[in-house]
Write an enzyme that holds these catalytic residues in place. Structure first.
Site, PDB file in Angstrom:
ATOM      1  N   ARG A  23      -7.607   8.464 -13.763  1.00 49.97           N
ATOM      2  CA  ARG A  23      -7.673   9.421 -12.655  1.00 49.97           C
ATOM      3  C   ARG A  23      -6.577  10.497 -12.747  1.00 49.97           C
ATOM      4  NH1 ARG A  23      -6.989   7.454  -6.426  1.00 49.97           N
ATOM      5  NH2 ARG A  23      -6.662   9.548  -5.608  1.00 49.97           N
ATOM      6  N   HIS A  44       2.969   9.507 -19.164  1.00 46.73           N
ATOM      7  CA  HIS A  44       4.105  10.290 -18.667  1.00 46.73           C
ATOM      8  C   HIS A  44       5.377   9.961 -19.461  1.00 46.73           C
ATOM      9  CE1 HIS A  44       1.247  10.059 -15.245  1.00 46.73           C
ATOM     10  NE2 HIS A  44       1.595  11.334 -15.092  1.00 46.73           N
ATOM     11  N   LYS A  61      -2.154   2.139  -6.851  1.00 49.26           N
ATOM     12  CA  LYS A  61      -2.775   1.044  -6.092  1.00 49.26           C
ATOM     13  C   LYS A  61      -2.262  -0.311  -6.607  1.00 49.26           C
ATOM     14  CE  LYS A  61      -5.748   3.956  -4.160  1.00 49.26           C
ATOM     15  NZ  LYS A  61      -5.468   4.450  -2.811  1.00 49.26           N
ATOM     16  N   ASP A  80       6.122  12.187  -3.855  1.00 45.09           N
ATOM     17  CA  ASP A  80       5.316  11.265  -4.668  1.00 45.09           C
ATOM     18  C   ASP A  80       5.554   9.814  -4.260  1.00 45.09           C
ATOM     19  OD1 ASP A  80       3.881  12.955  -6.316  1.00 45.09           O
ATOM     20  OD2 ASP A  80       5.475  13.106  -7.814  1.00 45.09           O
ATOM     21  N   HIS A 108      10.251   5.979 -13.973  1.00 42.37           N
ATOM     22  CA  HIS A 108      10.808   7.270 -13.507  1.00 42.37           C
ATOM     23  C   HIS A 108      12.001   7.128 -12.565  1.00 42.37           C
ATOM     24  CE1 HIS A 108       7.506   9.359 -15.338  1.00 42.37           C
ATOM     25  NE2 HIS A 108       6.588   8.813 -14.540  1.00 42.37           N
ATOM     26  N   HIS A 138       0.836  -1.218   0.000  1.00 40.90           N
ATOM     27  CA  HIS A 138       0.000   0.000   0.000  1.00 40.90           C
ATOM     28  C   HIS A 138       0.854   1.244   0.000  1.00 40.90           C
ATOM     29  CE1 HIS A 138      -3.795  -2.052   0.928  1.00 40.90           C
ATOM     30  NE2 HIS A 138      -3.026  -2.903   1.578  1.00 40.90           N
ATOM     31  N   TYR A 197      -4.456   4.515 -13.187  1.00 42.07           N
ATOM     32  CA  TYR A 197      -5.006   4.898 -11.886  1.00 42.07           C
ATOM     33  C   TYR A 197      -6.515   4.733 -11.749  1.00 42.07           C
ATOM     34  CZ  TYR A 197      -0.249   6.236 -11.912  1.00 42.07           C
ATOM     35  OH  TYR A 197       1.110   6.151 -12.047  1.00 42.07           O
ATOM     36  N   ASP A 202      -2.339   4.723 -18.042  1.00 43.69           N
ATOM     37  CA  ASP A 202      -2.864   6.057 -17.721  1.00 43.69           C
ATOM     38  C   ASP A 202      -3.061   6.885 -18.984  1.00 43.69           C
ATOM     39  OD1 ASP A 202      -0.143   6.175 -18.123  1.00 43.69           O
ATOM     40  OD2 ASP A 202       0.332   7.073 -16.177  1.00 43.69           O
TER      41      ASP A 202
HETATM   42  F1  V1D Z   1      -2.319  13.073  -6.991  1.00 41.68           F
HETATM   43  C1  V1D Z   1      -1.469  12.634  -6.077  1.00 41.68           C
HETATM   44  C2  V1D Z   1      -1.922  12.287  -4.816  1.00 41.68           C
HETATM   45  C3  V1D Z   1      -1.021  11.838  -3.873  1.00 41.68           C
HETATM   46  C4  V1D Z   1       0.312  11.745  -4.209  1.00 41.68           C
HETATM   47  C5  V1D Z   1       0.744  12.092  -5.479  1.00 41.68           C
HETATM   48  C6  V1D Z   1      -0.147  12.536  -6.429  1.00 41.68           C
HETATM   49  C7  V1D Z   1       0.317  12.891  -7.780  1.00 41.68           C
HETATM   50  C8  V1D Z   1      -0.420  13.056  -8.908  1.00 41.68           C
HETATM   51  N1  V1D Z   1       0.447  13.361  -9.909  1.00 41.68           N
HETATM   52  N2  V1D Z   1       1.605  13.056  -8.097  1.00 41.68           N
HETATM   53  C9  V1D Z   1       1.663  13.323  -9.385  1.00 41.68           C
HETATM   54  C10 V1D Z   1       2.943  13.530 -10.130  1.00 41.68           C
HETATM   55  N3  V1D Z   1       3.823  14.380  -9.420  1.00 41.68           N
HETATM   56  C11 V1D Z   1       3.858  15.720  -9.591  1.00 41.68           C
HETATM   57  C12 V1D Z   1       4.903  16.408  -8.750  1.00 41.68           C
HETATM   58  C13 V1D Z   1       4.579  16.616  -7.337  1.00 41.68           C
HETATM   59  N4  V1D Z   1       4.611  18.072  -7.534  1.00 41.68           N
HETATM   60  C14 V1D Z   1       5.479  18.790  -6.703  1.00 41.68           C
HETATM   61  C15 V1D Z   1       4.972  17.865  -8.927  1.00 41.68           C
HETATM   62  O1  V1D Z   1       3.107  16.264 -10.366  1.00 41.68           O
HETATM   63  C16 V1D Z   1       3.652  12.218 -10.388  1.00 41.68           C
HETATM   64  C17 V1D Z   1       2.993  11.354 -11.398  1.00 41.68           C
HETATM   65  C18 V1D Z   1       3.702  10.007 -11.492  1.00 41.68           C
HETATM   66  C19 V1D Z   1       3.219   9.194 -12.658  1.00 41.68           C
HETATM   67  C20 V1D Z   1       3.813   7.814 -12.594  1.00 41.68           C
HETATM   68  C21 V1D Z   1       3.612   6.964 -13.832  1.00 41.68           C
HETATM   69  O2  V1D Z   1       2.252   6.897 -14.173  1.00 41.68           O
HETATM   70  O3  V1D Z   1       4.280   7.498 -14.946  1.00 41.68           O
HETATM   71  C22 V1D Z   1       4.129   5.560 -13.546  1.00 41.68           C
HETATM   72  N5  V1D Z   1       4.698   4.828 -14.425  1.00 41.68           N
HETATM   73  O4  V1D Z   1       5.060   3.663 -13.867  1.00 41.68           O
HETATM   74  C23 V1D Z   1       4.664   3.659 -12.621  1.00 41.68           C
HETATM   75  C24 V1D Z   1       4.077   4.860 -12.390  1.00 41.68           C
HETATM   76 CA    CA Z   2       5.313   7.622 -22.187  1.00 39.63          CA
END
Ligand code: V1D
Ligand code: CA
Length: 419
Positions: free
Chosen positions: A262, A169, A27, A90, A132, A19, A295, A256
């Site tokens: 989401r 992403h 998730k 994150d 990432h 988790h 998501y 995604d």
């Molecule tokens: F919405 C959230 C709620 C809780 C914790 C994090 C998030 C969230 C949403 N989007 N975090 C993000 C992205 N981070 C930012 C940074 C935080 N700010 C300061 C800027 O925007 C991270 C998105 C990660 C996507 C991961 C992926 O889908 O690419 C992945 N690929 O393989 C596994 C995951």
């Molecule tokens: Ca890509």
């Protein structure tokens, strides 16, 4: 490869029980939903199913720094910030973090090994694809970059490995790891702009040194639909494969990029996402298939199950079979529900044409089929150039800003045509 490929599928039941935290969008439970749907469609009868190997600290150390691996093994609240792990990041610190990493990484590594030894034509690990993670730190829900570790394994036997990333992403961690080599070509399709995470992946990010033109970035705008996506994906991948002639492929299938995700803003259907996978399969090269983001977990399970079906050559009924997680798939209980969103497709014909023309210009620059001396008995020696480059990088980590603004500025077109 025979017309029906031998497919090896890796799943560890325990990987779904970790988790990230209640409010966190990632998730791991989506992996239980996916596996259950795969079983209920009877797909296990058409492939080899394995409980995968678990990666050791040494395996993870093939890419990540000693300091960082040691932290993952024994995390402390105090040191987390140094590695971008913990509350407010994150990448939260959660119970069993190292075991989680070792499960999803072990499955990718074993998939690469089975491909190397021709024990399968296609290897699937839906728990992997965490694109990432960086050598020294976690990023974007990813702690260990299983993709880089699997590619390093493939490079023991394969002169050229192609990495393709259809997660919404940018596949920054994989691109960065192989930015200066022509042994790996990376191609990422992603949303770019509006400060969308991680912010890298503009069309002029093309690689450096020996790696110049071996990083391909396809920056997309909101609301891209399946037809538009395929109109870009198919000709780009055809040219890349014709030109580069990889001997193995790694495909990250982040879900995604589907409509209604989401965290996403695209309008892809499961059918069109699957068409990308099917298109890559049609090249009949040894291929490692990985998960990634995703998501809206009922749609992630639908998508990866549909794609497992495509890979084994099974046609799946649109009616979701009854099973443990059946209620998740209501109210329609179909494999391909309507997934259209209110996002307008901002990728106009003009934008797409300009994108394709620019990518074409870059691809024309690459030396057709870069060669590497292959030894009769494969050995780690083949990786010497990569390992040497990485050691040099470690020496001056602080001096290593990958894309200094001064360098990026050189590529900015006066009319901002790709913004
Ligand atoms: F919405 C959230 C709620 C809780 C914790 C994090 C998030 C969230 C949403 N989007 N975090 C993000 C992205 N981070 C930012 C940074 C935080 N700010 C300061 C800027 O925007 C991270 C998105 C990660 C996507 C991961 C992926 O889908 O690419 C992945 N690929 O393989 C596994 C995951
Ligand atoms: Ca890509």
């Amino acid at each position: 490869m025979a017309s029906k490929p031998v497919v090896a599928y890796f799943h560890d039941e325990d990987v779904a029980n970790f988790h990230y935290g209640q409010r966190h969008p990632m998730k791991p439970h989506r992996l239980a939903l996916t596996h259950s749907l795969v079983l209920n469609y009877g797909l296990h009868e058409k492939m080899q199913v394995y409980r995968p190997y678990r990666a050791t600290a040494d395996d993870i150390g093939m890419f990540h720094s000693k300091d960082y691996v040691r932290y993952l093994q024994r995390p402390t609240l105090k040191d987390g910030s140094k590695f971008l792990i913990g509350t407010g990041h994150d990448c939260p610190l959660f119970e069993g973090l190292f075991d989680f990493c070792s499960m999803y990484t072990g499955a990718s590594l074993e998939g690469a090994r089975k491909l190397n030894h021709k024990q399968c034509d296609i290897a699937i690990n839906w728990s992997g694809g965490l694109h990432h993670a960086k050598k020294f730190e976690a990023s974007g829900f990813c702690y260990v970059n299983d993709i880089v570790i699997a590619i390093l394994e493939l490079l023991k036997y394969h002169p050229r490995v192609l990495y393709i990333d259809i997660d919404i992403h940018h596949g920054d961690g994989v691109e960065e790891a192989f930015f200066t080599t022509d042994r790996v070509m990376t191609v990422s399709f992603h949303k770019f702009g509006d400060q969308f995470f991680p912010g890298t992946g503009n069309i002029f990010e093309i690689g450096e040194g020996r790696g110049k033109y071996y990083s391909v970035n396809v920056p997309l705008k909101n609301g891209i639909d399946g037809d538009t996506y395929l109109r870009i994906f198919k000709p780009t991948m055809t040219k890349v494969i014709e030109r580069y002639q990889p001997s193995a492929i790694v495909l990250q299938c982040g879900a995604d990029s589907l409509g209604l995700d989401r965290l996403g803003c695209f309008n892809m259907t499961i059918e069109s996402h699957g068409a990308c996978v099917d298109f890559i399969k049609s090249f009949n090269l040894p291929t490692l298939i990985l998960g990634g983001g995703g998501y809206t977990i009922r749609n992630v399970a639908r998508c990866w199950t549909y794609e497992t079906g495509l890979l084994v050559g099974a046609e799946l009924s649109n009616e979701i079979p009854f099973g443990e997680y059946f209620p998740f798939f209501g109210p329609d209980f179909s494999l391909h529900p309507d997934m259209s969103t209110s996002f307008e497709n901002e990728n106009t014909k003009e934008y797409v044409d300009r994108l394709l023309a620019q990518i074409d210009l870059h691809l024309k620059q690459i030396e057709a089929v870069p060669s590497v001396m292959m030894q009769e008995i494969p050995s780690d020696g083949l990786l010497h150039d990569l390992i040497h480059a990485r050691k040099e990088e470690e020496k001056d980590k602080n001096a290593d800003e990958r894309f200094p603004q001064s360098e990026r500025d050189k590529h900015i077109k006066p009319d901002n045509e790709f913004e």
